[in-house]
Design a protein around this motif. Structure first.
Motif: not given
Length: 104
Positions: A88, A92, A97-98, A101-102
């Motif tokens: 994770q 990040e 995350q841009r 979709r998480f």
């Protein structure tokens, strides 16, 4: 060690379950499963389940970006599920995350 398996729910979602360490050496194992997922009739989503993934390197990040590009060409959304710990953190730091979709 890296392993991957594919599950098609028959309703438009294909899940790729990744475990172990996803690095440059894992690409040869990932590529055919990626192709199978992209070629699944009726696929709308490819869920990358990373809950059992211990590590990924920059080559893996690049591979995921290429998968996203190929999926977009076919109107398939890539969703990332279950990323925790160092995996994770790496995602990040790379600002995934841009682009993805998480979900939990």
């Amino acid at each position: 060690m890296f392993s991957i398996d594919k599950h098609d729910d028959g309703e438009g979602t294909v899940t790729l379950n990744l475990s172990g360490q996803f690095d440059f050496n894992a690409y040869s194992e990932f590529k055919p499963k990626q192709t199978e997922a992209l070629d699944t009739p009726g696929a709308q989503f490819i869920v990358l389940d990373l809950s059992k993934l211990d590590y990924l390197d920059s080559a893996a990040l690049g591979t995921l970006l290429l998968l996203r590009e190929k999926a977009q060409d076919r109107s398939i959304e890539i969703v990332i599920r279950g990323a925790t710990g160092v995996v994770q953190e790496i995602l990040e730091i790379a600002h995934f995350q841009r682009m993805f979709r998480f979900i939990d």
